[in-house]
Design an enzyme around this catalytic site. Structure first.
Site, PDB file in Angstrom:
ATOM      1  N   PHE A 126      -0.465  -2.713  -3.686  1.00 53.02           N
ATOM      2  CA  PHE A 126       0.482  -1.616  -3.886  1.00 53.02           C
ATOM      3  C   PHE A 126       0.995  -1.571  -5.326  1.00 53.02           C
ATOM      4  O   PHE A 126       1.569  -0.627  -5.740  1.00 53.02           O
ATOM      5  CB  PHE A 126       1.682  -1.770  -2.939  1.00 53.02           C
ATOM      6  CG  PHE A 126       1.258  -1.856  -1.490  1.00 53.02           C
ATOM      7  CD1 PHE A 126       0.291  -1.013  -0.983  1.00 53.02           C
ATOM      8  CD2 PHE A 126       1.819  -2.807  -0.657  1.00 53.02           C
ATOM      9  CE1 PHE A 126      -0.105  -1.105   0.340  1.00 53.02           C
ATOM     10  CE2 PHE A 126       1.423  -2.904   0.674  1.00 53.02           C
ATOM     11  CZ  PHE A 126       0.463  -2.062   1.160  1.00 53.02           C
TER      12      PHE A 126
ATOM     13  N   TRP B 191       4.281   5.538  -3.813  1.00 57.18           N
ATOM     14  CA  TRP B 191       4.348   4.310  -4.608  1.00 57.18           C
ATOM     15  C   TRP B 191       3.579   3.190  -3.923  1.00 57.18           C
ATOM     16  O   TRP B 191       2.920   2.379  -4.580  1.00 57.18           O
ATOM     17  CB  TRP B 191       5.805   3.887  -4.797  1.00 57.18           C
ATOM     18  CG  TRP B 191       5.956   2.623  -5.596  1.00 57.18           C
ATOM     19  CD1 TRP B 191       6.012   2.513  -6.952  1.00 57.18           C
ATOM     20  CD2 TRP B 191       6.045   1.281  -5.089  1.00 57.18           C
ATOM     21  NE1 TRP B 191       6.137   1.177  -7.324  1.00 57.18           N
ATOM     22  CE2 TRP B 191       6.158   0.412  -6.197  1.00 57.18           C
ATOM     23  CE3 TRP B 191       6.049   0.732  -3.807  1.00 57.18           C
ATOM     24  CZ2 TRP B 191       6.273  -0.966  -6.061  1.00 57.18           C
ATOM     25  CZ3 TRP B 191       6.168  -0.637  -3.664  1.00 57.18           C
ATOM     26  CH2 TRP B 191       6.280  -1.473  -4.784  1.00 57.18           C
ATOM     27  N   HIS B 192       3.622   3.164  -2.593  1.00 53.30           N
ATOM     28  CA  HIS B 192       2.935   2.105  -1.857  1.00 53.30           C
ATOM     29  C   HIS B 192       1.425   2.313  -1.828  1.00 53.30           C
ATOM     30  O   HIS B 192       0.678   1.345  -1.634  1.00 53.30           O
ATOM     31  CB  HIS B 192       3.473   2.011  -0.424  1.00 53.30           C
ATOM     32  CG  HIS B 192       4.810   1.314  -0.340  1.00 53.30           C
ATOM     33  ND1 HIS B 192       5.998   1.984  -0.504  1.00 53.30           N
ATOM     34  CD2 HIS B 192       5.117   0.015  -0.129  1.00 53.30           C
ATOM     35  CE1 HIS B 192       6.994   1.113  -0.389  1.00 53.30           C
ATOM     36  NE2 HIS B 192       6.488  -0.079  -0.167  1.00 53.30           N
ATOM     37  N   GLY B 193       0.980   3.522  -2.005  1.00 56.38           N
ATOM     38  CA  GLY B 193      -0.465   3.731  -2.015  1.00 56.38           C
ATOM     39  C   GLY B 193      -0.825   5.197  -2.105  1.00 56.38           C
ATOM     40  O   GLY B 193      -0.115   6.063  -1.578  1.00 56.38           O
TER      41      GLY B 193
END
Length: 468
Positions: free
Chosen positions: A468, A316-318
């Site tokens: 993000f 989800w963050h990258g």
């Protein structure tokens, strides 16, 4: 447009406030807030505003059909379609090229890459739209029958770009009925200015130090430089993101909304589980309520459920392997605590618990900061003394930013709650209340003035979580 920009502070926000408070009609205020929210998003991403509107429309109409066919298989079908379609845009823009490029490397094929730029805030507004349609299906909220109100919920500019992740259940009643008062606006203004100071002063200065130490040739990075650099990054990402959340919550209060808290002094945590109950709390609770528990939670296959959650938290963050490693890293320590370590930690002195948590968190930020495995390897080599204990060229850099490090370290502690308790005691007398109010006004104005001066004098002003 970002909150910590002069255009936002001195043009956009004053115009928005003037248009918003010129009337007391809640419907007109909602329309004003919606229009300004769409302008806010279109300022930086004009071509992707239609994607956000389309995502909102999918979940809006899915909610209507779920309500119409409640209790039948068609309701589940429309829920499934809404989830698939909503996540498909996130998958297309954020993850397609990542998986395609890795498939090309592993299987020696040639899937063409799309090369799409990532729409700002897509990870946040996608999750927010999903909370609506899932909660409608679960019967936790009433279906929204007016599209502009649904669009207002998704696009509301205070929390649109980088959270906190506001669930529809948090604000559904407030969209139709909310209270705006001088006292609430004053508290919101103070909260906004605190967040602005965190971002414009503490985060930006810590980020500049991070770049000077970790953004250069890692083969010359010393033991001291490595650990000071990653400590500076820990301060930067905390003040950057918590500062944004403070500004979002403060703006929400000014407009009459109560958004959920997102941070609770995470660096005072005594364990990694404690850390994640304090850091980005709205994301943690989202994955818990909409993924971990539906998968079975602690009732069955809990270890596998945790693995899935933390793999997806990392992704989800990258869409990069370093974020996958970051997610697996925290999965490992959470499993270690759950199965073995917690019983020993609970018996250890508090200082040992804090030291353990801080070290694990700092090492975790290494995987978050560096985008390639070679950089991660080079950092750890430096952090364990491969390039020497200290480089003379690093001394001047660190000394120039020592005040930032000290002030940042202190403000990671619950200083504000301590001050609030003192203020509460002083407010028991009339004179004390006047003194507290004057001090609060002076501090708010000072924070805003210092932040503005810092923004004018600096070209370094990123928001880390925008990517993000």
């Amino acid at each position: 447009m970002v909150f910590s920009s002069l255009v936002f502070l001195y043009i956009f926000l004053p115009l928005c406030l003037a248009a918003y408070f010129i009337t007391k009609n809640i419907r007109v205020r909602n329309v004003v807030l919606l229009v300004f929210s769409l302008v806010f998003y279109a300022w930086g991403e004009p071509k992707y505003i239609f994607l956000m509107i389309l995502t909102t429309a999918v979940d809006f109409f899915a909610g209507l059909f779920i309500e119409k066919y409640r209790g039948t298989r068609k309701a589940r079908l429309f829920l499934t379609l809404a989830v698939v379609l909503t996540l498909s845009s996130l998958g297309l823009f954020k993850y397609f090229d990542f998986f395609a490029s890795n498939a090309n490397s592993f299987f020696h094929i040639s899937v063409p890459l799309l090369g799409l730029s990532l729409p700002i805030g897509i990870s946040f507004y996608t999750f927010q739209a999903l909370t609506y349609v899932v909660d409608v299906y679960r019967g936790k909220v009433q279906v929204q029958t007016q599209f502009y109100k649904m669009l207002l919920y998704v696009s509301m500019f205070p929390q649109l770009i980088a959270g906190p992740i506001v669930r529809y259940s948090d604000v559904c009643k407030q969209i139709d009925e909310r209270t705006c008062s001088v006292q609430k606006a004053a508290r919101g203004t103070m909260r906004f200015c605190v967040g602005l100071f965190k971002k414009a002063v503490l985060a930006n200065f810590a980020g500049a130090l991070t770049e000077k130490l970790l953004g250069e040739d890692l083969s010359t990075l010393s033991f001291v430089g490595a650990w000071v650099g990653i400590f500076a990054y820990a301060l930067q990402i905390y003040f950057d993101f918590s500062g944004y959340s403070d500004m979002a919550i403060g703006l929400g209060r000014i407009f009459g909304f109560d958004f959920p808290e997102n941070f609770r002094y995470p660096y005072i945590a005594k364990s990694i589980q404690d850390f994640w109950s304090r850091w980005h709390m709205t994301l943690s609770s989202f994955f818990r309520d909409y993924l971990y528990i539906p998968l079975g939670g602690n009732r069955k296959r809990w270890a596998l459920n945790m693995l899935i959650v933390w793999l997806l938290t990392g992704l989800w963050h990258g869409a990069e392997w370093n974020f996958v490693l970051w997610g697996l890293y925290y999965f490992f320590f959470l499993m270690l605590e759950k199965m073995y370590l917690a019983k020993y930690l609970n018996k250890a002195p508090a200082v040992i618990q804090h030291l353990y948590a801080v070290i694990v968190i700092l090492v975790g930020w290494v995987f978050f900061y560096f985008g390639s495995l070679s950089e991660i390897k080079a950092f750890f080599a430096a952090a364990f003394g491969a390039n020497g204990f200290f480089q003379i060229t690093e001394k001047t850099v660190i000394v120039n930013y020592i005040l930032t490090l000290l002030v940042g370290a202190v403000l990671c502690l619950p200083v504000i709650p301590f001050c609030k308790r003192i203020a509460g005691n002083l407010c028991k007398s009339h004179g004390g209340k006047i003194f507290v109010n004057v001090c609060a006004c002076v501090c708010t104005v000072a924070a805003f003035a210092i932040s503005t001066a810092a923004l004018v004098g600096s070209s370094y002003n990123p928001f880390l979580y925008f990517r993000f």
